[in-house]
Write an enzyme that holds these catalytic residues in place. Sequence first.
Site, PDB file in Angstrom:
ATOM      1  N   HIS A  68      -3.813   3.116  -4.066  1.00 32.94           N
ATOM      2  CA  HIS A  68      -4.093   2.729  -2.679  1.00 32.94           C
ATOM      3  C   HIS A  68      -3.421   1.417  -2.300  1.00 32.94           C
ATOM      4  O   HIS A  68      -2.641   1.369  -1.345  1.00 32.94           O
ATOM      5  CB  HIS A  68      -5.603   2.607  -2.458  1.00 32.94           C
TER       6      HIS A  68
ATOM      7  N   HIS B 291     -32.214 -12.746  22.264  1.00 38.11           N
ATOM      8  CA  HIS B 291     -31.302 -12.653  23.401  1.00 38.11           C
ATOM      9  C   HIS B 291     -30.765 -14.018  23.839  1.00 38.11           C
ATOM     10  O   HIS B 291     -29.978 -14.088  24.783  1.00 38.11           O
ATOM     11  CB  HIS B 291     -32.009 -12.008  24.605  1.00 38.11           C
TER      12      HIS B 291
ATOM     13  N   HIS C  99       0.856  -1.191   0.000  1.00 39.26           N
ATOM     14  CA  HIS C  99       0.000   0.000   0.000  1.00 39.26           C
ATOM     15  C   HIS C  99       0.890   1.239   0.000  1.00 39.26           C
ATOM     16  O   HIS C  99       1.155   1.827   1.060  1.00 39.26           O
ATOM     17  CB  HIS C  99      -0.913   0.005   1.227  1.00 39.26           C
TER      18      HIS C  99
ATOM     19  N   GLU D 143     -20.904  -2.090  22.825  1.00 44.11           N
ATOM     20  CA  GLU D 143     -20.155  -3.317  23.119  1.00 44.11           C
ATOM     21  C   GLU D 143     -18.872  -3.428  22.294  1.00 44.11           C
ATOM     22  O   GLU D 143     -17.841  -3.892  22.791  1.00 44.11           O
ATOM     23  CB  GLU D 143     -21.029  -4.550  22.865  1.00 44.11           C
TER      24      GLU D 143
END
Length: 739
Positions: free
Chosen positions: A300, A524, A63, A460
């Site tokens: 890139h 859940h 890169h 989270e």
Amino acid sequence: MSPSIDRYQRVTSNVPVKVVSSHIENINDVASLELEGSDQHDHVLRVFRCLIADLCEQFAGGHPGGAMGMAAIGVSLWKYAMKYSPSNPLYFNRDRFVLSNGHTCLFQYTFMHLVGYEQMTIDQLKSYHSKRTDSICPGHPEIEHEGIEVTTGPLGQGVANAVGLAMATKHLAATYNKPDFPVVDNHTWCMIGDACLQEGVGMEAVSLAGHWRLNNLTVIYDNNQITCDGSVDMTCNDDVNGKMRAFGWNVIDVHDGVNNITDIVQALIAGRASTDKPTFINIRTIIGVGSSNAGDAKTHGAAFGAEDVAYIKRAFGMDPEKHFVVPDSVYDFFHEARSRGQDYEKKWSDLVDAYSRKYPELGKEFKLRVSGKMADDWTRFIPAKGSFPKAPTPSRKSAGFVCNPLAEHLPSLMVGTADLTPSVHMAWKGKKDFQHPELQTACGINGDYTGRYIHWGVREHAMASISNGLVAYNRGTILPVTSSFFMFYIYAAPGIRMGALQGLQQIHIATHDSIGTGEDGPTHQPIALANLYRSMPNLLYMRPCDSEEVAGAFIAAMSAPRTPTIISLSRQALPQYPEHTDRDKVQKGGYVLMEATEPADVTLIGIGAELNFAVATKELLETEYGVSARVVSFPCQRLFDAQSWEYRKSVLRWDTDAPRVVIEAYAVNGWERYADAGFCMSSFGKSLPGKEAYDYFGFSAENIAPKVKELVEEVKRDGVGCLRGDFRDLNGTLGWGTE
């Protein structure tokens, strides 16, 4: 350059600056900023960019574009702004640098070489993308190599890591610094690209940094407006500066980030000098500058090709026939870095010695933590077996019994939750929150930077990834404990994986880990998530069945200095087995909980919240069906796999023809290595009260025992060979595509 860049307005800093030698030491007069060696800037930038082009071209990969575009930023950091010591990369009070856009790793490797990191030789630079197994120049920065603070690659992770590093500085400084004794005062610098601002984890982390007002954090945005597919405006037209201000950040613009080192240094100084907010520096660059495809996505992630490399060298006044050229003049430009770093080290060491003389107890504790050691013997805070309730207890509550005294007495522990304090039982009496000291919340929960209880909010992913930064600040200095429902750790998985990859010790408390969670329903109720974590290298996934096994799980987690641990816990009350469970045996991953009174016809393997079904099934098999059964508790596959062959054989009785049946309300995948059959799950859960959910899916001794009896009879009739290659699903719950 994309026209969208023009929408940004320049923000001029009024922060004054003084230059001492070639490095910024303190603040005086920004208007007269003059950088020593500024007459060599253009030469250094040209050499650097041609070297990057050569390094990618030799193995036709890498890169190059971003690294070339960021060259002036690198000079500004390594020559003028950062405090570091090339001769001692682990010097404790160094500034931390994170390359969140890790694909531009040659940017970091090359500056590390130029400033004198011993291992980063020119020969090592040439190993980039090579077949060499001894290379310290992998395709993305990796923490185990000298001078690399964190492993980066998955975009946005580095931003979160940097927030964790800055948090660590704030917490340690608030805890240990005294007037005239700033034993912790380093700054964190984070380099990002356009993609890091698009990843959700980056924005979660940026939000928290603004909320906590981490003014010791500077994020440097390489704004070249290019991603892999093309220009950024193809997918994103955010007002980046407006967004960062809304998150509570200072914003500084640099419009010429290709060559104007003075402007960049001025912005970096302003970032270090901020007193109230983290700083975001928006620096406009050109990807692949000097290439015939400058400003294009083609530069890139691919080498330029020999023709374009020659074009680049001609454009920069270099000889196209010469490769990997670094004149002595460029090394001389950076030569002060090593001696300057050694001076930083000595001044800090002298400061700590004086601090320890004035504050001997605090100094002793501080030195222990600098060395990565606990300030006290943690084993004495693990509750004794007899102190646990004998009545049925949710294992999430058991975790509170164990973790709370650890957190109360051990300053290394920083415990937090993703907005679930009432549910996870991680808050101890007298805890103080990690917060900006001036924050006043509507609910009255306040704190300061000495606090060790972290409200992560509903974030989270950032919780896990920022925790990686807390550990990486200095191994052993901070041990984070995170907590949430187990199902939500699927959001945290990329961060947990990066922690395991880097060997960063932390403890993740995962509650509500079964269909016994109940009425919240299948959204859940985790079914397959345990398989992800059981298969993840260098991670302990532990599912204890009662309070004593929870104590064992914490002992295992605390004893694993280079391994993260997930402790998987129930919402519902679980029977306690004080006469059978054993925290020491938990360290072996699996052990015989209940032996048969006569030669066993079957071994039942129970895990965590479902172990009680194995115990009840054993009792029913023996009393109603005349089948002799033994029960194995199996809280951790990875620990069990680490035991000797003889031990594993004694637990699973590989030397007999008695079949082994695993009982767990998860997907069965993986248990084929240990069992011949399973009573498990092959569907998602259902919204029912916990007991009724288990009943609905057949988890009762009355349902399991007769099916185990049939299996035992088949094996006695046809031999255990009838099960080889035919792992049995004894449950037969609805699977995919069925009603």
